[in-house]
Design an enzyme around this catalytic site. Structure first.
Site, PDB file in Angstrom:
ATOM      1  CE  LYS A   1      -3.776   0.017   2.490  1.00 21.65           C
ATOM      2  NZ  LYS A   1      -4.698  -0.024   3.667  1.00 21.65           N
TER       3      LYS A   1
ATOM      4  N   GLY B   1      -7.706   3.485  -3.591  1.00 22.32           N
ATOM      5  CA  GLY B   1      -7.267   2.260  -4.249  1.00 22.32           C
ATOM      6  C   GLY B   1      -6.020   2.401  -5.097  1.00 22.32           C
TER       7      GLY B   1
ATOM      8  CG  LEU C   1      -7.533  -8.966   6.620  1.00 23.56           C
ATOM      9  CD1 LEU C   1      -8.440  -8.079   7.465  1.00 23.56           C
ATOM     10  CD2 LEU C   1      -6.951 -10.086   7.459  1.00 23.56           C
TER      11      LEU C   1
ATOM     12  CG  HIS D   1      -9.690  -0.482  -3.712  1.00 21.16           C
ATOM     13  ND1 HIS D   1      -9.582  -1.433  -2.714  1.00 21.16           N
ATOM     14  CD2 HIS D   1      -8.864  -0.881  -4.716  1.00 21.16           C
ATOM     15  CE1 HIS D   1      -8.713  -2.363  -3.101  1.00 21.16           C
ATOM     16  NE2 HIS D   1      -8.270  -2.057  -4.303  1.00 21.16           N
TER      17      HIS D   1
ATOM     18  CD  GLU E   1      -8.573   5.223   4.272  1.00 21.47           C
ATOM     19  OE1 GLU E   1      -7.576   5.844   3.854  1.00 21.47           O
ATOM     20  OE2 GLU E   1      -9.551   4.958   3.557  1.00 21.47           O
TER      21      GLU E   1
ATOM     22  NE  ARG F   1     -12.322  12.695   2.993  1.00 23.11           N
ATOM     23  CZ  ARG F   1     -13.087  11.659   2.715  1.00 23.11           C
ATOM     24  NH1 ARG F   1     -14.379  11.699   2.998  1.00 23.11           N
ATOM     25  NH2 ARG F   1     -12.582  10.578   2.150  1.00 23.11           N
TER      26      ARG F   1
END
Length: 449
Positions: free
Chosen positions: A158, A165, A203, A235, A287, A291
């Site tokens: 990542k 994504g 996962l 995503h 994450e 906002r």
């Protein structure tokens, strides 16, 4: 309280913020690009300022233009909505330097949570469960291989500065790892200007569960339950609901209090969403979005709390007027994101809307800024509107959603409404039996039951 709020956004979220301001009796300033001169929020705001040409970098991302708009109109606060500059810590700092309120979190919290590696470290320190993986960025393939063997394949590479994504690649074996690392770094560099990547355990079939929080920056914070956002394509969330069909009261209260307690330790200010993957009864932090979320109406429908109003109140210096005991959850809510896209290929379909008829009736809400005759420009996201439906039970909510989708008319462009009419009748969806890969698999099979 603020005297005048400038809304640094467009579309349905700009209109949503405007409505909250109106109810608080606060004058509003709409900013817009030349492409959005006829937008609904521009028509309804007390004042409007054109801030540049259509490209977002020259208008909605143009900080000097936004500052000038504040100065011209006398706005003493800015609400950034979602997207654009909503998670730009430097923008929040610049506003503070000019004595303009930022209706959002403290800049340091935006900065911490915007760095996925630092966010994970912070979550772990605050007692939030995290996905097994590297402690920080991985700098070479040998180090990555060592970590991957320790946590076990498959692993997810990542981007540290990533989102949406981009910069994410799965390695199912040692053979895949080198290619996944190279590709993720390249995508991350191109998308975010930062090629730092890290590893996480991949996962297999988790659900995507997120917890809505509110804090006043003084150590008071609460959670407002969860949203299940597992129905995704590339995503990107498509369908969200609350409560999750996968959680019971004990699991909800447990993870909710864990997150709220972490926000108290952090002295978090404003609205935020802590996102998890959930598999085999375990939550894993991925994450935090500092906002308001696109899907915030789902939470509003089941709690009766106006999240935008609460954002404005605490940003203006008020203490959080709610305790955890004040929050009760009533019924079930589902949101469908209706986009101007082909329902099979998902290619964008900008253009002029000839006829527009939103559904109505008990428990039906449509957050949209379009109208008959409005032209959806090709420069921004393709969201037409959000259909949010509430019912006493999930079964009632699904029946109401089915009816509302059949009433919804958007003519002149292609939309994803046909997809939702199919999903709401699918047995897996009706039974709540889905995960983050379900929709991709469904579409790969031709979108048939």
């Amino acid at each position: 309280m603020f005297d005048k709020i400038l809304i640094a956004n467009r579309g349905e979220i700009a209109l949503r913020i405007l409505r909250a301001c109106k109810e608080l009796g606060i004058p509003t300033v709409a900013v817009h690009s030349t492409a959005d001169a006829e937008a609904m929020h521009v028509k309804l705001a007390d004042e409007s300022v054109c801030i540049g040409p259509p490209p977002a970098r020259d208008s909605y991302l143009n900080i000097p233009s936004l500052l000038a708009a504040c100065e011209i109109t006398g706005a003493d606060a800015v609400h950034p909505g979602y997207g654009f500059l909503s998670e730009n810590a430097r923008f929040a700092e610049i506003l503070q330097e000019h004595n303009i309120g930022f209706i959002g979190p403290k800049p340091e919290h935006i900065r911490i949570m915007g760095d996925k590696i630092e966010a994970k470290r912070t979550a772990k320190r605050l007692g939030i469960p995290v996905v097994p993986g590297s402690e920080g960025g991985v700098t070479d393939d040998a180090e990555a291989l060592k970590i991957a063997k320790e946590i076990g394949f498959p692993v997810l590479v990542k981007a540290a500065a990533g989102g949406g994504g981009r910069g994410m690649k799965v390695a199912f074996s040692e053979h895949d790892l080198s290619t996944a690392l190279a590709t993720a770094r390249s995508e991350a560099k191109a998308a975010f200007g930062d090629d730092a990547v890290y590893l996480e355990k991949y996962l297999q079939i988790p659900r995507h569960i997120e917890i809505q929080v509110l804090g006043d920056g003084r150590g008071n914070a609460i959670h407002l339950g969860e949203r299940d956002c597992s129905l995704q394509r590339r995503h990107q969330k498509v369908w969200e609901e609350s409560p999750s069909p996968a959680l019971n009261v004990a699991a909800r209260n447990g993870i909710g209090e864990t997150v709220a307690n972490a926000m108290r330790k952090l002295s978090y200010l404003g609205a935020g969403t802590v996102e998890f993957l959930y598999e085999n009864g375990e939550f894993y932090f991925i994450e935090m979005n500092t906002r308001i979320q696109v899907e915030h109406p789902v939470t509003e429908m089941v709690t009766g709390i106006d999240l935008i109003l609460e954002q404005i109140r605490v940003a203006a210096g008020a203490e959080l007027g709610l305790t955890q005991d004040d929050i009760t959850f009533q019924g079930h809510a589902i949101e469908c994101r209706v986009n101007a896209e082909n329902p099979l290929t998902f290619l964008p379909s900008p253009g002029r809307i000839r006829h527009y008829h939103p559904p109505g009736g008990l428990g039906v809400r449509v957050d949209s800024a379009v109208y008959a005759g409005y032209t959806i420009p090709p420069f921004y996201d393709s969201l037409v509107g959000k259909l949010i439906v509430h019912g006493k039970t999930r079964a009632e909510c699904l029946m109401r959603l089915k009816r509302a989708l059949d009433e919804f008319v958007v003519d002149g462009i292609e939309t994803t409404l046909p997809l939702f009419r199919t999903l709401v009748r699918n047995p897996d969806i009706v039974n709540g039996d889905y995960h983050i890969h379900w929709l991709e698999n469904f579409l790969a099979d031709g979108g048939t039951e």
